[in-house]
Motif scaffolding. Structure first.
Motif, short mmCIF file in Angstrom:
data_model
loop_
_atom_site.label_atom_id
_atom_site.label_comp_id
_atom_site.label_asym_id
_atom_site.label_seq_id
_atom_site.Cartn_x
_atom_site.Cartn_y
_atom_site.Cartn_z
N ARG A 1 0.84 -1.21 0.00
CA ARG A 1 0.00 0.00 0.00
C ARG A 1 0.87 1.27 0.00
NH1 ARG A 1 -4.86 -2.24 3.99
NH2 ARG A 1 -5.43 -3.89 2.53
N ARG A 2 1.98 1.20 0.72
CA ARG A 2 2.88 2.36 0.75
C ARG A 2 3.42 2.66 -0.65
NH1 ARG A 2 8.08 3.04 1.11
NH2 ARG A 2 8.61 0.88 1.54
N GLN A 3 3.77 1.59 -1.37
CA GLN A 3 4.30 1.79 -2.72
C GLN A 3 3.21 2.25 -3.69
OE1 GLN A 3 6.40 -1.87 -3.48
NE2 GLN A 3 8.08 -1.25 -2.15
N GLU B 1 4.09 6.64 -0.81
CA GLU B 1 4.36 7.28 0.48
C GLU B 1 5.78 6.94 0.96
OE1 GLU B 1 -0.15 6.97 2.38
OE2 GLU B 1 1.30 5.39 2.76
N PRO B 2 6.50 7.90 1.59
CA PRO B 2 7.81 7.58 2.12
C PRO B 2 7.76 6.87 3.47
CG PRO B 2 7.34 9.90 2.48
CD PRO B 2 6.15 9.32 1.74
N THR C 1 3.13 16.27 3.40
CA THR C 1 3.03 15.09 2.55
C THR C 1 2.15 15.43 1.34
OG1 THR C 1 1.00 14.25 3.58
CG2 THR C 1 3.09 13.59 4.60
N ALA C 2 2.27 14.60 0.29
CA ALA C 2 1.45 14.81 -0.90
C ALA C 2 -0.04 14.65 -0.57
CB ALA C 2 1.86 13.81 -1.99
N PHE D 1 11.27 13.39 5.93
CA PHE D 1 10.45 14.52 5.50
C PHE D 1 11.24 15.83 5.63
CE2 PHE D 1 7.61 11.26 7.14
CZ PHE D 1 6.71 11.11 6.10
N VAL D 2 10.80 16.83 4.87
CA VAL D 2 11.41 18.16 4.92
C VAL D 2 10.36 19.13 5.45
CG1 VAL D 2 12.40 20.01 3.51
CG2 VAL D 2 12.95 17.62 3.00
#
Ligand SMILES: [Zn+2]
Ligand SMILES: [Zn+2]
Length: 321
Positions: A147-149, A153-154, A217-218, A297-298
């Motif tokens: 699901r992450r891929q 998602e990082p 996050t996106a 994350f940034v």
């Protein structure tokens, strides 16, 4: 998270411990934030390894009492996955308790949890009117990685899901206040825009190309509700990273004091600077074992302003001040 002292001997105890190194059973008192060598232990102790104490013999602890629906035990791995899910829930409830959320001194509504296993149909995680639905299937690392891929998602963990969904619940609590709503809309935008249409647009067209200038996050770019939930989850990530580093003796010259308490820090800028510096150090440590970064994350300037907004409300919100 603190590292706790052993009430019956030498050495430390970690938050999830059921017993000391000498195999003496212990229970965690969530009100005192300390381990005790005596019960009554939670009624879920044998079944799912809950290590919290209960108000009386045969009762559930404060955390397990919030679970209204447990997963169907006939679905494969449902009970062991549920056990890990409840452990993540206890961790995040204890984090939020540092700001008095959902403790006896909090006069507001508690969350109700529906912990569901996945049979043939996937379980949609979410929050509606105080009810948090969690898919315990996501404890499975293969399910989670797929699901992450798929969602690019990082980072995706059960503790992250708990923080995100409880953040929606906290928004619902805070939204009873008009002064919260007015200032929320100034920072995050108007959450009354069509939620379903916004999510559909996000999944079809993706986030705007410059999302990372304004969001952590996106997914946060999809709708103000999701922006709040992602930002509040990240505030909890960063505060707990700082708290856990201090407890474990991981330090930085930026630390204000050796006994600094990130949950008591009133200045969100200080909290974020120290947490980001500590996260960078732990990212470096993780690379020594070939592991993923702790915090990939940034923090853009706009995201830091949003984190500061969330910090202000989560710190004072439970008491309604
Ligand atoms: Zn329990
Ligand atoms: Zn959400």
């Amino acid at each position: 998270m603190y590292v706790f002292s052993n009430p019956v001997g030498a050495g430390s105890l970690w938050f999830d411990n059921l017993a000391t190194a000498d195999a003496i059973p212990v229970g965690y008192d969530p009100q005192a934030r300390a381990f005790l060598p005596v019960g009554p232990f939670c009624a879920n102790r044998e079944r799912i390894g809950c290590n919290w104490i209960a108000p009386r013999a045969g009762a559930f602890c404060r955390s397990c009492a919030m679970t209204a629906l447990a997963p169907d035990p006939t679905i494969a791995n449902a009970v062991p996955n549920w056990a890990v899910t409840e452990a993540a829930k206890r961790w995040v409830l204890d984090n939020l308790g540092r700001w008095h959320w959902f403790r006896p001194e909090d006069p507001g509504t508690r969350p109700v949890f529906h912990m569901l296993a996945e049979g043939l149909t996937p379980v949609q995680m979410g929050h509606v009117d105080g009810v948090v639905t969690i898919s315990v299937a996501e404890v499975d690392p293969v399910v989670r990685a797929a699901r992450r891929q798929a969602l690019e998602e990082p980072y995706r963990t059960m503790i992250g899901h708990m923080r995100h969904e409880l953040a929606h619940m906290l928004w619902w609590r805070l939204s009873l206040r008009q002064d919260f709503l007015d200032s929320f809309r100034q920072v995050f935008g108007d959450e009354r825009q069509d939620y379903q249409a916004a999510l559909q647009r996000h999944y079809e067209a993706g986030p705007p190309p410059d999302w990372n200038q304004r969001h952590l996050t996106a997914y946060a770019a999809s709708h103000p509700h999701e922006d709040w939930a992602e930002t509040a989850a990240h505030l909890l990530h960063l505060t707990d990273i700082a708290d856990s580093c201090v407890a474990a003796g991981v330090t930085t010259p930026m630390l204000p004091r050796h006994d600094w308490d990130p949950y008591a820090e009133a200045d969100p800028g200080m909290l974020m600077r120290v947490a980001a510096d500590l996260a960078m150090r732990v990212n470096h440590i993780n690379r020594s074992m070939g592991l993923a970064d702790l915090y990939p994350f940034v923090l853009s300037e706009v995201a830091q302003r949003k984190l500061a907004f969330v910090h202000n409300w989560l710190r004072r919100g439970a008491h309604g001040r």
